[in-house]
Motif scaffolding. Sequence first.
Motif, PDB file in Angstrom:
ATOM      1  N   ILE A  25      54.908   0.507   9.157  1.00 30.64           N
ATOM      2  CA  ILE A  25      54.108   1.059   8.058  1.00 30.64           C
ATOM      3  C   ILE A  25      54.126   0.112   6.858  1.00 30.64           C
ATOM      4  CG2 ILE A  25      53.908   2.974   6.405  1.00 30.64           C
ATOM      5  CD1 ILE A  25      55.054   4.837   8.545  1.00 30.64           C
ATOM      6  N   GLY A  26      55.292  -0.487   6.581  1.00 29.57           N
ATOM      7  CA  GLY A  26      55.415  -1.380   5.428  1.00 29.57           C
ATOM      8  C   GLY A  26      54.486  -2.583   5.536  1.00 29.57           C
ATOM      9  N   LEU A  27      54.423  -3.187   6.729  1.00 31.94           N
ATOM     10  CA  LEU A  27      53.535  -4.336   6.930  1.00 31.94           C
ATOM     11  C   LEU A  27      52.070  -3.887   6.827  1.00 31.94           C
ATOM     12  CD1 LEU A  27      53.025  -7.289   7.579  1.00 31.94           C
ATOM     13  CD2 LEU A  27      53.327  -6.764  10.013  1.00 31.94           C
ATOM     14  N   GLY A  28      51.781  -2.723   7.370  1.00 32.54           N
ATOM     15  CA  GLY A  28      50.417  -2.174   7.270  1.00 32.54           C
ATOM     16  C   GLY A  28      50.002  -2.000   5.812  1.00 32.54           C
ATOM     17  N   ILE A  29      50.949  -1.504   4.998  1.00 31.98           N
ATOM     18  CA  ILE A  29      50.668  -1.304   3.564  1.00 31.98           C
ATOM     19  C   ILE A  29      50.472  -2.656   2.883  1.00 31.98           C
ATOM     20  CG2 ILE A  29      51.658  -0.521   1.366  1.00 31.98           C
ATOM     21  CD1 ILE A  29      53.146   1.667   3.069  1.00 31.98           C
ATOM     22  N   ALA A  30      51.339  -3.618   3.204  1.00 30.57           N
ATOM     23  CA  ALA A  30      51.231  -4.942   2.587  1.00 30.57           C
ATOM     24  C   ALA A  30      49.868  -5.561   2.899  1.00 30.57           C
ATOM     25  CB  ALA A  30      52.363  -5.846   3.081  1.00 30.57           C
ATOM     26  N   ARG A  31      49.432  -5.449   4.151  1.00 28.81           N
ATOM     27  CA  ARG A  31      48.142  -6.031   4.549  1.00 28.81           C
ATOM     28  C   ARG A  31      46.987  -5.351   3.821  1.00 28.81           C
ATOM     29  NH1 ARG A  31      48.191  -6.754  11.044  1.00 28.81           N
ATOM     30  NH2 ARG A  31      46.324  -7.957  10.569  1.00 28.81           N
ATOM     31  N   LYS A  32      47.077  -4.010   3.726  1.00 28.98           N
ATOM     32  CA  LYS A  32      45.994  -3.264   3.075  1.00 28.98           C
ATOM     33  C   LYS A  32      45.928  -3.600   1.581  1.00 28.98           C
ATOM     34  CE  LYS A  32      42.975  -0.040   2.045  1.00 28.98           C
ATOM     35  NZ  LYS A  32      41.572  -0.503   1.985  1.00 28.98           N
ATOM     36  N   SER A  35      44.437  -6.906   1.006  1.00 30.12           N
ATOM     37  CA  SER A  35      42.971  -6.899   1.118  1.00 30.12           C
ATOM     38  C   SER A  35      42.325  -6.199  -0.081  1.00 30.12           C
ATOM     39  CB  SER A  35      42.525  -6.261   2.437  1.00 30.12           C
ATOM     40  OG  SER A  35      42.584  -4.854   2.354  1.00 30.12           O
ATOM     41  N   ASP A  36      43.103  -5.344  -0.760  1.00 35.84           N
ATOM     42  CA  ASP A  36      42.609  -4.711  -1.991  1.00 35.84           C
ATOM     43  C   ASP A  36      42.639  -5.698  -3.169  1.00 35.84           C
ATOM     44  OD1 ASP A  36      42.342  -2.306  -0.676  1.00 35.84           O
ATOM     45  OD2 ASP A  36      44.124  -1.374  -1.558  1.00 35.84           O
ATOM     46  N   GLY A  37      43.269  -6.847  -2.980  1.00 31.46           N
ATOM     47  CA  GLY A  37      43.300  -7.853  -4.034  1.00 31.46           C
ATOM     48  C   GLY A  37      44.646  -8.008  -4.737  1.00 31.46           C
ATOM     49  N   TYR A  38      45.634  -7.241  -4.289  1.00 30.41           N
ATOM     50  CA  TYR A  38      46.969  -7.386  -4.899  1.00 30.41           C
ATOM     51  C   TYR A  38      47.633  -8.653  -4.383  1.00 30.41           C
ATOM     52  CZ  TYR A  38      46.951  -2.381  -6.197  1.00 30.41           C
ATOM     53  OH  TYR A  38      46.658  -1.160  -6.725  1.00 30.41           O
ATOM     54  N   SER A  39      48.414  -9.264  -5.244  1.00 33.64           N
ATOM     55  CA  SER A  39      49.349 -10.277  -4.799  1.00 33.64           C
ATOM     56  C   SER A  39      50.581  -9.518  -4.291  1.00 33.64           C
ATOM     57  CB  SER A  39      49.701 -11.181  -5.984  1.00 33.64           C
ATOM     58  OG  SER A  39      50.836 -11.929  -5.674  1.00 33.64           O
ATOM     59  N   ILE A  40      51.083  -9.895  -3.119  1.00 30.27           N
ATOM     60  CA  ILE A  40      52.111  -9.081  -2.454  1.00 30.27           C
ATOM     61  C   ILE A  40      53.503  -9.684  -2.607  1.00 30.27           C
ATOM     62  CG2 ILE A  40      52.863  -8.116  -0.226  1.00 30.27           C
ATOM     63  CD1 ILE A  40      50.213  -6.924  -1.294  1.00 30.27           C
ATOM     64  N   ILE A  41      54.453  -8.817  -2.918  1.00 30.68           N
ATOM     65  CA  ILE A  41      55.862  -9.173  -2.864  1.00 30.68           C
ATOM     66  C   ILE A  41      56.453  -8.326  -1.740  1.00 30.68           C
ATOM     67  CG2 ILE A  41      58.058  -9.235  -4.089  1.00 30.68           C
ATOM     68  CD1 ILE A  41      55.336  -8.878  -6.406  1.00 30.68           C
ATOM     69  N   ALA A  42      56.811  -8.985  -0.643  1.00 36.96           N
ATOM     70  CA  ALA A  42      57.255  -8.277   0.560  1.00 36.96           C
ATOM     71  C   ALA A  42      58.772  -8.388   0.677  1.00 36.96           C
ATOM     72  CB  ALA A  42      56.580  -8.863   1.792  1.00 36.96           C
ATOM     73  N   LEU A  43      59.442  -7.223   0.661  1.00 33.79           N
ATOM     74  CA  LEU A  43      60.904  -7.187   0.785  1.00 33.79           C
ATOM     75  C   LEU A  43      61.288  -6.634   2.159  1.00 33.79           C
ATOM     76  CD1 LEU A  43      60.642  -7.507  -2.290  1.00 33.79           C
ATOM     77  CD2 LEU A  43      62.446  -5.818  -2.566  1.00 33.79           C
ATOM     78  N   ASP A  44      62.315  -7.208   2.735  1.00 34.71           N
ATOM     79  CA  ASP A  44      62.871  -6.644   3.973  1.00 34.71           C
ATOM     80  C   ASP A  44      64.272  -7.202   4.172  1.00 34.71           C
ATOM     81  OD1 ASP A  44      61.250  -5.134   6.506  1.00 34.71           O
ATOM     82  OD2 ASP A  44      63.243  -5.971   6.968  1.00 34.71           O
ATOM     83  N   HIS A  45      65.153  -6.423   4.801  1.00 37.07           N
ATOM     84  CA  HIS A  45      66.509  -6.919   5.027  1.00 37.07           C
ATOM     85  C   HIS A  45      66.547  -7.883   6.207  1.00 37.07           C
ATOM     86  CE1 HIS A  45      66.460  -3.951   8.210  1.00 37.07           C
ATOM     87  NE2 HIS A  45      67.573  -4.458   8.674  1.00 37.07           N
ATOM     88  N   ASP A  46      65.509  -7.825   7.057  1.00 39.74           N
ATOM     89  CA  ASP A  46      65.475  -8.651   8.262  1.00 39.74           C
ATOM     90  C   ASP A  46      64.684  -9.935   7.976  1.00 39.74           C
ATOM     91  OD1 ASP A  46      64.963  -9.813  10.719  1.00 39.74           O
ATOM     92  OD2 ASP A  46      64.743  -7.888  11.763  1.00 39.74           O
ATOM     93  N   SER A  47      65.397 -11.030   7.696  1.00 36.84           N
ATOM     94  CA  SER A  47      64.718 -12.249   7.240  1.00 36.84           C
ATOM     95  C   SER A  47      63.836 -12.849   8.336  1.00 36.84           C
ATOM     96  CB  SER A  47      65.744 -13.277   6.752  1.00 36.84           C
ATOM     97  OG  SER A  47      66.697 -13.532   7.745  1.00 36.84           O
ATOM     98  N   GLU A  48      64.277 -12.751   9.593  1.00 39.67           N
ATOM     99  CA  GLU A  48      63.463 -13.311  10.687  1.00 39.67           C
ATOM    100  C   GLU A  48      62.148 -12.561  10.834  1.00 39.67           C
ATOM    101  OE1 GLU A  48      65.337 -13.844  14.525  1.00 39.67           O
ATOM    102  OE2 GLU A  48      67.107 -14.706  13.547  1.00 39.67           O
TER     103      GLU A  48
END
Lengths: 250, 173
Positions: A25-32, A35-48
């Motif tokens: 869901i998090g990646l889906g939100i980041a992608r959406k 596409s809405d024009g936001y610059s994305i800051i993506a956080l996750d504990h899993d670096s790979e």
Amino acid sequence: MSPDSRLRARSGQRHALITGAARGIGLGIARKLASDGYSIIALDHDSEALEASARFLPRKTRLISLDVTDREAVSASLNQLPALNAVVNNAGLAGELLPVAKLDPESVRRILKVNVKGAFIVSQEALPRMKSGSAIINIASRGYLGGAGGAHYVASKAGLVGMTRAMAAELRWRKIRVNAVAPGMVETRMLEGFTPKMKAALERLEPEGRAADPEEIAGIVSFLASDASKLISGQVLLADGGKSLGTMPY
Amino acid sequence: MIRIIGPGAGFEELNDFVADVAEAGCDVLVVNALRKDEKVGIDDLQDVLFDQVCVEELVDCFAHIATISPELRDGSRIIFLVPGAFLGGVGCTHLATSAAMLVGLARSLALEFAERGISVNCLAPGQDAKLDAIKGEIAFLLEEEAADVTGQVILIDRGENLSLRKAGRRVVS
């Protein structure tokens, strides 16, 4: 680039921070939101997984690998960021569907720390960077309403909804909105614990007859982040096709 | 068996009252989370307080229920006493979060224990409520006739939660 996002680019770039953004869901939100024009800051504990998610996101996306329960790491990372227009607390753990008598204290503590404390830390650290008109969106779960088994997961998501209402009440004076989305069954890693037969049986119980795609949740988050929802705060939107209405007796 | 657990305080006579009104043969577990809580603004809310109210007290509560619940006889009653703050409010981030978690737990237990005829409900009084203010509702939930009421939250606050005027700007520490 859509006409809307071109306009935004001229008038000032919007920034959105999403936790648990490497997949599901998090990646889906980041992608959406990208596409809405936001610059994305993506956080996750899993670096790979976060590195692997980069190919789905614009090149300028900031990828930050950290654990949302680590106050110092969150604080240090967020201090480097520009003003935030949207913060999405999506990082979460699923709990095993065990009866309450079989839940050990460490698994209860762990799920409360990640699902509730993590959202608190990220929100609190983000607030100094949030201006009037910005929004926090917490990803809860339909499960917050209760379920036989997995009471620790239920309690964590119910707590997130309670936090949503309290923060919304307090932050309305800063014109920061706080809402929650409570998805039903969504096609993510959380379903990996089910056998194909069990999964199919569960999908038949959904009004749509299937698990939702992360994109279908992302569209709701996009709405709650946007000015189209600027009168909506302190609410929890159940996004499950109506399954949570149960078997209405009347 | 009558057991009272939870972080609540100031309800010393609760055990005696429950013992008086409970039907013979009906076990009662009360989770008391009512206590005098200070409101804290979101910017000033410290990890120590959040961890205590929203994590460790819940972990304790789960552990107690895990131990006690298998011993409860069929038809027992579980009552959660939670602050009305579960609905939210200014300076209530930690209180609303913990109270909402308890309500979520109660609703899950209601489903989990339904086949044993154990009802699980929440009573949510307004601020600074004394035991006298909720005795009637406790007694009701312990009545045999209330057996089918489960998974519910009863607000006992004279309509306080309905008041839109409460939306006024309130200063918190």
